[in-house]
Design a protein around this motif. Structure first.
Motif, PDB file in Angstrom:
ATOM      1  N   SER A 111      27.957  -8.738   9.747  1.00 44.60           N
ATOM      2  CA  SER A 111      28.566  -8.309   8.484  1.00 44.60           C
ATOM      3  C   SER A 111      29.900  -9.002   8.253  1.00 44.60           C
ATOM      4  O   SER A 111      30.230  -9.380   7.123  1.00 44.60           O
ATOM      5  N   ALA A 112      30.675  -9.187   9.325  1.00 43.89           N
ATOM      6  CA  ALA A 112      31.978  -9.839   9.185  1.00 43.89           C
ATOM      7  C   ALA A 112      31.822 -11.305   8.824  1.00 43.89           C
ATOM      8  O   ALA A 112      32.577 -11.845   8.003  1.00 43.89           O
ATOM      9  N   VAL A 113      30.836 -11.985   9.419  1.00 42.84           N
ATOM     10  CA  VAL A 113      30.607 -13.396   9.101  1.00 42.84           C
ATOM     11  C   VAL A 113      30.182 -13.551   7.643  1.00 42.84           C
ATOM     12  O   VAL A 113      30.568 -14.513   6.968  1.00 42.84           O
ATOM     13  N   ALA A 114      29.393 -12.607   7.151  1.00 42.27           N
ATOM     14  CA  ALA A 114      28.942 -12.678   5.762  1.00 42.27           C
ATOM     15  C   ALA A 114      30.028 -12.284   4.771  1.00 42.27           C
ATOM     16  O   ALA A 114      29.897 -12.535   3.573  1.00 42.27           O
ATOM     17  N   MET A 115      31.104 -11.685   5.260  1.00 43.63           N
ATOM     18  CA  MET A 115      32.190 -11.219   4.395  1.00 43.63           C
ATOM     19  C   MET A 115      33.090 -12.393   4.003  1.00 43.63           C
ATOM     20  O   MET A 115      33.331 -13.296   4.794  1.00 43.63           O
ATOM     21  N   SER A 116      33.578 -12.360   2.776  1.00 46.76           N
ATOM     22  CA  SER A 116      34.539 -13.364   2.326  1.00 46.76           C
ATOM     23  C   SER A 116      35.934 -12.980   2.809  1.00 46.76           C
ATOM     24  O   SER A 116      36.433 -11.899   2.482  1.00 46.76           O
ATOM     25  N   TRP A 117      36.563 -13.868   3.589  1.00 43.13           N
ATOM     26  CA  TRP A 117      37.902 -13.583   4.087  1.00 43.13           C
ATOM     27  C   TRP A 117      38.892 -13.449   2.943  1.00 43.13           C
ATOM     28  O   TRP A 117      39.781 -12.598   2.966  1.00 43.13           O
ATOM     29  N   ARG A 118      38.751 -14.283   1.908  1.00 40.65           N
ATOM     30  CA  ARG A 118      39.693 -14.224   0.788  1.00 40.65           C
ATOM     31  C   ARG A 118      39.593 -12.870   0.082  1.00 40.65           C
ATOM     32  O   ARG A 118      40.607 -12.237  -0.230  1.00 40.65           O
ATOM     33  N   ILE A 126      34.101  -3.124  -5.961  1.00 39.25           N
ATOM     34  CA  ILE A 126      33.634  -1.925  -5.270  1.00 39.25           C
ATOM     35  C   ILE A 126      32.782  -2.313  -4.067  1.00 39.25           C
ATOM     36  O   ILE A 126      32.912  -1.738  -2.976  1.00 39.25           O
ATOM     37  N   LEU A 127      31.922  -3.305  -4.245  1.00 39.48           N
ATOM     38  CA  LEU A 127      31.087  -3.762  -3.140  1.00 39.48           C
ATOM     39  C   LEU A 127      31.933  -4.321  -2.004  1.00 39.48           C
ATOM     40  O   LEU A 127      31.673  -4.046  -0.822  1.00 39.48           O
ATOM     41  N   VAL A 128      32.951  -5.112  -2.349  1.00 38.65           N
ATOM     42  CA  VAL A 128      33.810  -5.702  -1.323  1.00 38.65           C
ATOM     43  C   VAL A 128      34.555  -4.621  -0.550  1.00 38.65           C
ATOM     44  O   VAL A 128      34.661  -4.671   0.687  1.00 38.65           O
ATOM     45  N   ILE A 129      35.075  -3.619  -1.261  1.00 34.02           N
ATOM     46  CA  ILE A 129      35.809  -2.538  -0.592  1.00 34.02           C
ATOM     47  C   ILE A 129      34.881  -1.762   0.339  1.00 34.02           C
ATOM     48  O   ILE A 129      35.247  -1.429   1.474  1.00 34.02           O
ATOM     49  N   LEU A 130      33.666  -1.483  -0.105  1.00 31.61           N
ATOM     50  CA  LEU A 130      32.717  -0.765   0.745  1.00 31.61           C
ATOM     51  C   LEU A 130      32.347  -1.589   1.967  1.00 31.61           C
ATOM     52  O   LEU A 130      32.261  -1.062   3.085  1.00 31.61           O
ATOM     53  N   GLU A 131      32.125  -2.879   1.770  1.00 29.77           N
ATOM     54  CA  GLU A 131      31.806  -3.749   2.904  1.00 29.77           C
ATOM     55  C   GLU A 131      32.966  -3.801   3.887  1.00 29.77           C
ATOM     56  O   GLU A 131      32.767  -3.710   5.104  1.00 29.77           O
ATOM     57  N   GLY A 132      34.172  -3.968   3.365  1.00 28.42           N
ATOM     58  CA  GLY A 132      35.338  -4.038   4.243  1.00 28.42           C
ATOM     59  C   GLY A 132      35.572  -2.740   4.990  1.00 28.42           C
ATOM     60  O   GLY A 132      35.891  -2.746   6.191  1.00 28.42           O
ATOM     61  N   GLU A 133      35.400  -1.614   4.293  1.00 31.29           N
ATOM     62  CA  GLU A 133      35.558  -0.326   4.970  1.00 31.29           C
ATOM     63  C   GLU A 133      34.516  -0.161   6.070  1.00 31.29           C
ATOM     64  O   GLU A 133      34.818   0.310   7.167  1.00 31.29           O
ATOM     65  N   GLY A 134      33.272  -0.543   5.770  1.00 32.12           N
ATOM     66  CA  GLY A 134      32.221  -0.429   6.777  1.00 32.12           C
ATOM     67  C   GLY A 134      32.486  -1.261   8.019  1.00 32.12           C
ATOM     68  O   GLY A 134      32.051  -0.908   9.116  1.00 32.12           O
ATOM     69  N   LEU A 135      33.230  -2.368   7.858  1.00 33.49           N
ATOM     70  CA  LEU A 135      33.558  -3.206   9.011  1.00 33.49           C
ATOM     71  C   LEU A 135      34.593  -2.553   9.923  1.00 33.49           C
ATOM     72  O   LEU A 135      34.493  -2.629  11.155  1.00 33.49           O
ATOM     73  N   ALA A 136      35.600  -1.912   9.324  1.00 36.53           N
ATOM     74  CA  ALA A 136      36.777  -1.505  10.101  1.00 36.53           C
ATOM     75  C   ALA A 136      36.836  -0.030  10.452  1.00 36.53           C
ATOM     76  O   ALA A 136      37.565   0.347  11.374  1.00 36.53           O
ATOM     77  N   ASN A 137      36.099   0.824   9.719  1.00 36.48           N
ATOM     78  CA  ASN A 137      36.297   2.255   9.965  1.00 36.48           C
ATOM     79  C   ASN A 137      35.774   2.716  11.325  1.00 36.48           C
ATOM     80  O   ASN A 137      36.290   3.678  11.900  1.00 36.48           O
ATOM     81  N   PRO A 152      29.843 -11.812  19.521  1.00 34.81           N
ATOM     82  CA  PRO A 152      30.256 -10.415  19.343  1.00 34.81           C
ATOM     83  C   PRO A 152      30.421  -9.654  20.646  1.00 34.81           C
ATOM     84  O   PRO A 152      31.279  -8.767  20.746  1.00 34.81           O
ATOM     85  N   TYR A 153      29.616  -9.983  21.656  1.00 31.21           N
ATOM     86  CA  TYR A 153      29.736  -9.267  22.923  1.00 31.21           C
ATOM     87  C   TYR A 153      31.000  -9.673  23.681  1.00 31.21           C
ATOM     88  O   TYR A 153      31.654  -8.840  24.308  1.00 31.21           O
ATOM     89  N   VAL A 154      31.342 -10.958  23.608  1.00 30.74           N
ATOM     90  CA  VAL A 154      32.599 -11.403  24.237  1.00 30.74           C
ATOM     91  C   VAL A 154      33.785 -10.722  23.565  1.00 30.74           C
ATOM     92  O   VAL A 154      34.733 -10.285  24.229  1.00 30.74           O
ATOM     93  N   ALA A 155      33.739 -10.621  22.231  1.00 35.88           N
ATOM     94  CA  ALA A 155      34.840  -9.993  21.508  1.00 35.88           C
ATOM     95  C   ALA A 155      34.892  -8.489  21.754  1.00 35.88           C
ATOM     96  O   ALA A 155      35.970  -7.896  21.809  1.00 35.88           O
ATOM     97  N   TYR A 156      33.733  -7.863  21.927  1.00 36.96           N
ATOM     98  CA  TYR A 156      33.667  -6.403  21.983  1.00 36.96           C
ATOM     99  C   TYR A 156      33.931  -5.838  23.382  1.00 36.96           C
ATOM    100  O   TYR A 156      34.664  -4.854  23.529  1.00 36.96           O
ATOM    101  N   LEU A 157      33.334  -6.433  24.404  1.00 39.90           N
ATOM    102  CA  LEU A 157      33.273  -5.773  25.705  1.00 39.90           C
ATOM    103  C   LEU A 157      34.625  -5.656  26.401  1.00 39.90           C
ATOM    104  O   LEU A 157      34.928  -4.624  27.012  1.00 39.90           O
ATOM    105  N   LEU A 158      35.460  -6.688  26.342  1.00 38.93           N
ATOM    106  CA  LEU A 158      36.744  -6.616  27.046  1.00 38.93           C
ATOM    107  C   LEU A 158      37.651  -5.532  26.470  1.00 38.93           C
ATOM    108  O   LEU A 158      38.157  -4.690  27.235  1.00 38.93           O
ATOM    109  N   THR A 160      35.753  -7.556  17.224  1.00 41.30           N
ATOM    110  CA  THR A 160      34.508  -8.164  16.760  1.00 41.30           C
ATOM    111  C   THR A 160      34.596  -8.512  15.279  1.00 41.30           C
ATOM    112  O   THR A 160      34.134  -9.582  14.848  1.00 41.30           O
ATOM    113  N   VAL A 161      35.180  -7.636  14.490  1.00 43.99           N
ATOM    114  CA  VAL A 161      35.357  -7.898  13.061  1.00 43.99           C
ATOM    115  C   VAL A 161      36.243  -9.124  12.851  1.00 43.99           C
ATOM    116  O   VAL A 161      35.926 -10.011  12.043  1.00 43.99           O
ATOM    117  N   VAL A 162      37.355  -9.190  13.577  1.00 46.89           N
ATOM    118  CA  VAL A 162      38.285 -10.312  13.420  1.00 46.89           C
ATOM    119  C   VAL A 162      37.613 -11.624  13.824  1.00 46.89           C
ATOM    120  O   VAL A 162      37.768 -12.653  13.150  1.00 46.89           O
TER     121      VAL A 162
END
Length: 534
Positions: free
Chosen positions: A68-75, A142-153, A221-227, A239-241
């Protein structure tokens, strides 16, 4: 081993069958999969299927978040960072506190246990609402906010969850210490996520092999998540970052062949993971019910109703002040970002659907505390969590299309879509003009034969005429020529530069940029395949 394989095959068959039915009935598959799982769980004679919580938190969650994060627009994520943060952090904390207060004052649970329950049911799962919102063409923001919230919450909720376990075990809670640890975890995961994204992109560029790069993308994602998870954090934020870093920088470091193969691979992988997980969520109904022998059904239904109502209302109570109060208090925000109509925050408030992270966190509750005592009200917490998931996912999820129509937001994003298409046409013409200019320079530098240059110019000018009339005009599919591959690669590179120039300037949206990039990847892959055959 054989029974496990049979169960896995059964789950895959169920996911495929439910997917077909969901498409025919125009219902989000997540809702239908959960209901199917509940029905199957209550059928006498069928074997019980238990969901291991570590399977979700350690094996399933990282790739879902990363994709989901890769598909998200950083801008777009950065532009909407304020509303995303207010929902992903502020709303989660507020919902946790509201649920804890309700559990303590209305249900009689202790404060630590109430806080623990609140941390579990606080993070929304935006998968099903987003599927409906995209289909009904809600405004892009609205879609961007929902996507971003789903990534970080999930990161906020899982950090609170760990604090709550400590509070229940110790019988006390230090707000100051928890706030300091929370800040340290966020800073550490931000840095670790950037480091993992940077390292993996350079490693993939060095490998330069599509299959190995896809394997590395799975490991990322596992390298980012597990440590961070091992050190006491959530792992989600890192993982999101990492995914956002890859999304922003991968364009120049990932080859076209890898992107094409990776898109198809990740689409299938995520579809299977999500389908199995939602089906397994429903299948936990038997596990939840059999653990509640000591509770009366009237008390259970009343408690579930209280917690569900509080969780739903808490989001509405938070969303409206979070939307308008910053603009009233800080005029600079209002000038830069005027207040949206009331329908927008109401829409955001109605999408607080709970899902698999809440269930996995409830299933992961330890059976005993640190001092060896049974974990208080464990079975009740599990039942309440499952009830909130059913009420929000099925109830709010099925009502969402009607609410969108009532608010007048259905097809509200159509005008934005038309604007995006106009920007895309401009980018196409700009890219083709860049290729024509590059061709003129190459013809002079390499003294290319006039026949080759004329055929190449003819092909690109024909494409330019096509896009000057708009995408409705049918394209002439005749094979104008097969130009020298090296020259064609250079012209594709020129188109990429032209597209990226518009993207960096902010005149081309990320979605259109990805679509154009995909077309160029296909052309480049076709030429590479032709070279290989020769």
């Amino acid at each position: 081993m054989v029974p496990q394989i049979q169960i896995l095959l059964f789950l895959l068959i169920a996911v495929a069958a439910v997917g077909v039915v969901a498409k025919r009935w125009n219902i989000p598959p997540a809702i239908l999969l959960v209901l199917t799982g509940v029905v199957l769980a209550l059928v006498p004679g069928l074997p019980a299927v238990r969901l291991a919580p570590e399977l979700i938190l350690l094996l399933v969650l990282p790739p879902l978040i990363y994709s989901s994060a890769v598909a998200m627009s950083w801008r777009e994520f950065r532009f909407n960072l304020r509303p995303i943060s207010l929902l992903a952090v502020g709303c989660v904390v507020f919902t946790t506190a509201a649920a804890a207060a309700a559990a303590h004052w209305l249900l009689g649970l202790s404060w630590p246990v109430g806080f623990f329950l609140g941390a579990i049911v606080s993070p929304p799962d935006e998968l099903a609402p987003l599927a409906i919102a995209r289909r009904m063409q809600l405004p892009k923001r609205i879609l961007v906010i929902l996507e971003g919230e789903g990534l970080a919450n999930d990161a906020t909720a899982l950090i609170l969850y760990r604090f709550a376990i400590v509070a229940v075990s110790a019988g006390a809670f230090s707000f100051g210490r928890a706030a300091g640890e929370f800040a340290a975890i966020i800073a550490g995961e931000l840095l670790w996520g950037i480091a993992v994204g940077w390292l993996m992109l350079r490693l993939r560029r060095w490998v330069a092999d599509a299959q190995i790069e896809i394997v590395l993308s799975i490991l990322t994602p596992y390298v980012a998540y597990l440590l961070p998870e091992h050190l006491g954090g959530s792992g989600v934020l890192a993982t999101v970052v990492a995914g956002l870093y890859v999304s922003w920088n991968g364009l120049s470091l990932i080859s076209a062949a890898t992107r094409l193969q990776g898109i198809f691979f990740w689409d299938v992988l995520v579809y299977l993971i999500e389908g199995i997980v939602f089906l397994m969520t429903g299948l936990q109904a038997r596990t939840v019910i059999t653990a509640l022998g000591s509770y009366s059904w009237s008390a259970l239904v009343g408690s579930a109703a209280v917690v569900s109502v509080v969780v739903i209302l808490a989001r509405f109570v938070w969303v409206f002040p979070a939307t308008y109060l910053p603009r009233w208090l800080i005029p600079a925000i209002a000038r830069k970002d005027p207040s949206p109509p009331w329908q927008w925050p109401f829409m955001l408030g109605f999408t607080g659907v709970r899902g698999i992270v809440s269930l996995a966190a409830a299933l992961a509750i330890p059976f005993t505390t640190a001092n060896g005592q049974p974990f208080p009200d464990r079975d009740l917490i599990l039942f309440l969590t499952f009830s909130v998931i059913l009420v929000t996912l099925v109830g709010q999820g099925l009502m969402l299309p009607a609410v969108i129509r009532m608010l007048g937001l259905d097809n509200a994003g159509e005008r934005e879509h038309q604007t995006d298409r106009a920007e895309e046409l401009l980018a196409r013409r700009h890219a083709i003009n860049s290729a024509i200019q590059r061709l003129s320079r190459l013809a002079a530098e390499r003294e290319l034969p006039d026949e080759v240059v004329r055929r190449l110019q003819s092909g690109h000018r024909e494409r330019l005429r096509h896009f000057e009339y708009g995408p409705e005009r049918k394209e002439d599919h005749q094979d104008l020529t097969s130009p020298p591959d090296e020259i064609e690669f250079l012209l594709i590179a020129a188109e990429r530069e032209g597209i990226n120039e518009l993207y960096r300037q902010g005149t081309l949206k990320d979605e259109a940029r990805r679509r154009l990039e995909h077309e160029l990847d296909l052309r480049e892959a076709s030429i590479a395949s032709h070279q290989h055959e020769q």
